[in-house]
Write a protein that holds these residues in place. Structure first.
Motif, mmCIF file in Angstrom:
data_model
loop_
_atom_site.group_PDB
_atom_site.id
_atom_site.type_symbol
_atom_site.label_atom_id
_atom_site.label_comp_id
_atom_site.label_asym_id
_atom_site.label_seq_id
_atom_site.Cartn_x
_atom_site.Cartn_y
_atom_site.Cartn_z
ATOM 1 N N ALA A 1 14.313 29.881 19.886
ATOM 2 C CA ALA A 1 13.612 31.001 19.261
ATOM 3 C C ALA A 1 13.923 31.098 17.971
ATOM 4 C CB ALA A 1 13.937 32.249 19.688
ATOM 5 N N ALA A 2 15.161 30.531 17.385
ATOM 6 C CA ALA A 2 15.459 30.507 15.892
ATOM 7 C C ALA A 2 14.776 29.577 15.292
ATOM 8 C CB ALA A 2 17.030 30.178 15.970
ATOM 9 N N TYR A 3 14.181 28.782 16.035
ATOM 10 C CA TYR A 3 13.244 27.737 15.337
ATOM 11 C C TYR A 3 11.640 27.921 15.510
ATOM 12 C CZ TYR A 3 17.122 24.373 13.784
ATOM 13 O OH TYR A 3 18.339 24.128 13.015
ATOM 14 N N GLY A 4 11.500 29.014 15.951
ATOM 15 C CA GLY A 4 10.159 29.717 15.825
ATOM 16 C C GLY A 4 9.359 28.925 17.083
ATOM 17 N N ALA A 5 10.116 28.694 17.980
ATOM 18 C CA ALA A 5 9.473 27.730 19.341
ATOM 19 C C ALA A 5 9.103 29.139 20.295
ATOM 20 C CB ALA A 5 10.163 26.683 19.891
ATOM 21 N N ARG A 6 7.871 28.717 21.234
ATOM 22 C CA ARG A 6 7.663 29.699 22.055
ATOM 23 C C ARG A 6 7.919 28.848 23.382
ATOM 24 N NH1 ARG A 6 2.138 32.405 21.984
ATOM 25 N NH2 ARG A 6 3.153 33.482 23.825
ATOM 26 N N ILE A 7 8.802 29.332 24.282
ATOM 27 C CA ILE A 7 8.811 28.765 25.751
ATOM 28 C C ILE A 7 8.222 29.553 26.715
ATOM 29 C CG2 ILE A 7 10.243 27.977 27.730
ATOM 30 C CD1 ILE A 7 12.331 26.735 25.702
ATOM 31 N N ARG A 8 7.230 29.293 27.156
ATOM 32 C CA ARG A 8 6.159 30.117 27.981
ATOM 33 C C ARG A 8 6.667 30.425 29.537
ATOM 34 N NH1 ARG A 8 3.436 27.491 24.235
ATOM 35 N NH2 ARG A 8 1.553 28.616 23.191
ATOM 36 N N PHE A 9 7.894 30.070 29.759
ATOM 37 C CA PHE A 9 8.268 30.588 31.241
ATOM 38 C C PHE A 9 9.550 31.653 31.121
ATOM 39 C CE2 PHE A 9 6.865 26.310 31.742
ATOM 40 C CZ PHE A 9 5.802 26.589 32.389
ATOM 41 N N ASP A 10 9.519 32.599 31.774
ATOM 42 C CA ASP A 10 10.779 33.462 31.652
ATOM 43 C C ASP A 10 11.971 32.636 32.358
ATOM 44 O OD1 ASP A 10 11.229 34.681 34.739
ATOM 45 O OD2 ASP A 10 9.015 34.410 34.245
ATOM 46 N N PRO A 11 13.088 33.222 32.284
ATOM 47 C CA PRO A 11 14.265 32.253 32.514
ATOM 48 C C PRO A 11 14.351 32.318 34.203
ATOM 49 C CG PRO A 11 15.076 33.704 31.030
ATOM 50 C CD PRO A 11 13.801 34.027 31.078
#
Length: 241
Positions: A165-175
């Motif tokens: 998130a700090a690098y502006g990335a989006r991971i599309r799965f919740d933990p």
């Protein structure tokens, strides 16, 4: 490898590095706070970046689990997926040409306009499974589902998600979904555990220490991840001795 292929490069040559972890070109091709930086853990003197101008690159993230049964003999029991993307996040004709070639070979191939999102998704998968598999000798279903291992896996996952998130990335799965998908991969040995058992060097720099380096750049600690990587490195060293 790049030094060997450099004489073959011409203006329109494409190079698609199929690598795990953070690629050396991560800070190339886009504008940002760290544009032009090289990552010490995997390209300490910047020599790799100099060998291959980023105009030749197409990024690639591979979501494939496989067993190496023997030299040139590999078995995979899960679906095969390769995600491709220009490192400047453009959708181009050459990108689609490569995607179609891989798809024609029988592997699902997708093109993306943000390959770095996919890199962080794979980083999360690698960091939550590979080092711990060497420490525990556990398979994916055990790492992501065993009640004694899940808390550590989740702690590492949370750290990775924060850095992404700090690098502006989006991971599309919740933990929770991420953990369930990992467990659903079955009794699969990670590539790092396979390397460990074969007495091969481990990809700790690309898969792990490069991510810790990125975390330090944005002043975010990765305490659990750092401890796990150091423990894995110690075990690997003992094993080699």
């Amino acid at each position: 490898m790049l030094a060997l292929i450099e004489p073959m490069l011409h203006e329109n040559t494409l190079v698609i590095p199929v690598v795990n972890g953070v690629p050396w070109w991560y800070f190339q091709g886009t504008e940002g706070r760290f544009s032009g930086n090289h990552i010490q853990a995997i390209d300490p003197d910047g020599s790799v970046s100099k060998l291959l101008p980023h105009k030749h690159l197409i990024g690639c993230v591979v979501f494939i689990t496989a067993f190496r049964n023997a030299p040139a003999v590999v078995t995979s029991t899960n679906p095969l997926l390769i995600v491709l993307g220009e490192i400047n996040h453009q959708i181009t004709e050459r990108l689609e040409t490569v995607r179609l070639a891989i798809e024609d070979a029988g592997i699902e191939a997708r093109a993306t306009d943000n390959i770095r999102d996919q890199i962080w998704t794979k980083v999360a998968a690698n960091l939550t499974s590979n080092p711990l598999s060497v420490v525990t000798k556990g398979t994916l279903d055990q790492l992501y589902a065993d009640p004694k291992l899940k808390p550590l896996v989740r702690e590492v996952l949370d750290e990775v998600l924060l850095i992404a998130a700090a690098y502006g990335a989006r991971i599309r799965f919740d933990p929770q979904t991420f953990m369930e998908m990992g467990a659903g991969m079955g009794a699969v040995k990670t590539s790092m555990l396979q390397d460990f058992e074969a007495g091969q060097p481990l990809e700790l720099d690309a898969i792990g220490y490069s991510v810790v380096e990125l975390a330090k750049k944005v002043d975010i600690p990765m305490v659990a991840t750092q401890h796990l990587l150091d423990l894995t490195a110690f075990i690997a060293k003992q094993h080699q001795n």
